[in-house]
Motif scaffolding. Structure first.
Motif, PDB file in Angstrom:
ATOM      1  N   THR A  41      -7.668  18.339  21.738  1.00  0.00           N
ATOM      2  CA  THR A  41      -7.670  19.799  21.661  1.00  0.00           C
ATOM      3  C   THR A  41      -6.460  20.370  22.386  1.00  0.00           C
ATOM      4  N   SER A  98      -3.388  19.877  20.403  1.00  0.00           N
ATOM      5  CA  SER A  98      -3.415  20.759  19.235  1.00  0.00           C
ATOM      6  C   SER A  98      -3.017  22.187  19.617  1.00  0.00           C
ATOM      7  N   ILE A 157      -2.328  22.042  13.853  1.00  0.00           N
ATOM      8  CA  ILE A 157      -3.742  22.417  13.690  1.00  0.00           C
ATOM      9  C   ILE A 157      -4.295  21.820  12.402  1.00  0.00           C
ATOM     10  N   MET A 158      -3.507  21.918  11.327  1.00  0.00           N
ATOM     11  CA  MET A 158      -3.961  21.351  10.046  1.00  0.00           C
ATOM     12  C   MET A 158      -4.173  19.841  10.177  1.00  0.00           C
ATOM     13  N   MET A 190      -7.331  19.152  12.095  1.00  0.00           N
ATOM     14  CA  MET A 190      -8.515  19.507  11.315  1.00  0.00           C
ATOM     15  C   MET A 190      -8.789  18.458  10.245  1.00  0.00           C
ATOM     16  N   GLU A 217     -13.720  26.980  12.855  1.00  0.00           N
ATOM     17  CA  GLU A 217     -13.237  26.085  13.903  1.00  0.00           C
ATOM     18  C   GLU A 217     -11.723  26.186  14.060  1.00  0.00           C
ATOM     19  N   ALA A 218     -11.020  26.244  12.942  1.00  0.00           N
ATOM     20  CA  ALA A 218      -9.556  26.354  12.991  1.00  0.00           C
ATOM     21  C   ALA A 218      -9.122  27.692  13.590  1.00  0.00           C
ATOM     22  N   THR A 232      -6.994  28.340  17.121  1.00  0.00           N
ATOM     23  CA  THR A 232      -5.723  29.067  17.214  1.00  0.00           C
ATOM     24  C   THR A 232      -5.856  30.324  18.077  1.00  0.00           C
ATOM     25  N   GLY A 248      -4.632  30.141  11.755  1.00  0.00           N
ATOM     26  CA  GLY A 248      -5.907  29.429  11.696  1.00  0.00           C
ATOM     27  C   GLY A 248      -6.508  29.460  10.303  1.00  0.00           C
ATOM     28  N   GLY A 290      -6.173  26.113   8.227  1.00  0.00           N
ATOM     29  CA  GLY A 290      -7.528  25.568   8.256  1.00  0.00           C
ATOM     30  C   GLY A 290      -8.191  25.570   6.891  1.00  0.00           C
TER      31      GLY A 290
END
Length: 394
Positions: A20, A23, A287-288, A291, A322-323, A327, A371, A375
């Motif tokens: 985390t 990220s 982030i992608m 995920m 979640e995404a 962010t 996000g 996401g």
């Protein structure tokens, strides 16, 4: 369901703290950079504007460069003609200046002497620190009194006690004795005057005893309340162009510099913020990636939820939430980081700290968008999983 998704998002974040953190790092750095740059830009602009305003943002300087044919236009009555023909002028003060030798005992200095009216210091936002400014009666009577700028007062009277003392002013081999009646506060130099290194005497005293010029060298013009100094400055130029021609004068306003400074800092800050925004895109890609890893790791969980009746829409909503939460947390941490850095920099360079609310709005909005954008694909992939294949996933 929405709040349940948020709980699941935080649970997932805390289940693997290192991942985390890595990220969030790109988002935190990106948002922090944007906030710091925009906040520092706003602080720099505010400090520059404040400095320029101290020189009189509501005043205009008119300097005469007359020829032999039109020098008589620049006389003491020009102020009245300007006020009658140009709207928005409150006061016009004639100013003449020359270099003089100043002596107090064995201390001798060469500085500029200004012949000005009794309301010069008020119009110019210039305050008296000790004693007083000369009066209109002093000007009428041509009294030999002088007011000193802060630096020249310190040079001539290093031990203090300037007010009430006498100094000698030399001009063209002759000298006159003047009584010091006031010392001014320190004031930053403007583009037209160095206040601290100058001395001031009544205008009529100047023209009779120091230098009898055939015209007024410059004018200090105060703009009336509610009028824009730049507009009034342009109108003065237009009027004098018709009267004497454009080569016979120069008009300057601090307001012009304020607009230019604000424009430059704003443009430069926006450009740097756009560059810093690239790191937000890089953070979004991170982030992608996380995920997608999360979807792969939780394939069985997705299969169980689908087997229990969760629709693709619910699964997609869970991972998009979640995404976005990820962010937004990064955005908040970035705001704190960027604000802290900009505050420390402002303290180090002695700028007035000015919070850029727009940078907060932009950062949070952009973080939310990232996000949603980055996401969406992992969430869509999770929503399309076959429950049977997901349950059998190893």
């Amino acid at each position: 369901m929405f709040f349940e998704n948020i709980k699941l998002a935080f649970k997932s974040m805390f289940s693997n703290k290192l991942r985390t953190f890595l990220s969030l790092l790109g988002i935190v750095i990106g948002v922090g950079s944007v906030v710091a740059i925009l906040t520092l830009g706003a602080s720099a602009s505010g400090s520059i504007t404040q400095s320029l305003e101290s020189g009189g943002i509501d005043t205009i300087s008119l300097t005469a460069t007359p020829t032999a044919k039109n020098y008589d236009t620049f006389d003491e009555k020009l102020g009245q003609r300007l006020m009658a023909n140009v709207e928005g002028i409150d006061t016009v003060i004639g100013i003449n200046s020359t270099r003089v030798r100043i002596r107090n005992g064995k201390i001798i200095k060469n500085n500029s002497a200004y012949g000005v009216s009794s309301d010069y210091h008020t119009v110019n936002n210039y305050n008296v620190a000790e004693g007083q400014w000369f009066t209109a009666e002093d000007n009428i009577q041509r009294t030999q009194v002088v007011v000193l700028g802060a630096s020249i007062a310190e040079s001539l009277f290093p031990d203090g006690g300037a007010v009430g003392s006498s100094i000698s002013l030399f001009r063209n081999q002759g000298s006159k004795s003047y009584t010091v009646i006031g010392v001014m506060e320190k004031k930053d130099a403007s583009f037209t005057a160095s206040y601290d290194d100058s001395l001031y005497i009544p205008y009529n005293t100047f023209t009779q005893r120091l230098q009898n010029m055939p015209y007024v060298g410059s004018y200090l013009i105060k703009v009336s309340d509610g009028y824009n100094a730049v507009t009034v400055s342009d109108n003065i130029s237009a009027y004098l162009n018709l009267l004497v021609g454009s080569d016979s004068f120069f008009v300057f306003s601090q307001a012009n510099l304020t607009e230019i400074a604000s424009s430059i800092t704003g443009t430069f800050g926006t450009f740097l913020a756009a560059i810093a925004g690239i790191s937000l895109l890089v953070g979004g890609i991170g982030i992608m990636n996380i995920m997608l890893v999360s979807v792969a790791e939780r394939t069985k969980e997705i299969g169980i939820r689908k087997a229990l009746g969760a629709s693709p829409k619910v699964i997609k909503g869970q991972f998009i939430t979640e995404a976005v939460v990820l962010t937004m947390v990064g955005g908040v941490l970035g705001i704190v980081l960027g604000t802290g850095i900009s505050y420390l920099v402002c303290k180090l360079v002695s700028w007035s700290f000015s919070v850029s609310i727009s940078s907060y709005v932009i950062s949070v909005g952009f973080s939310t968008f990232i996000g949603l954008f980055f996401g969406w694909y992992p969430a869509k992939k999770a929503a399309r999983m076959d429950p049977i294949e997901s349950l059998n996933y190893e």
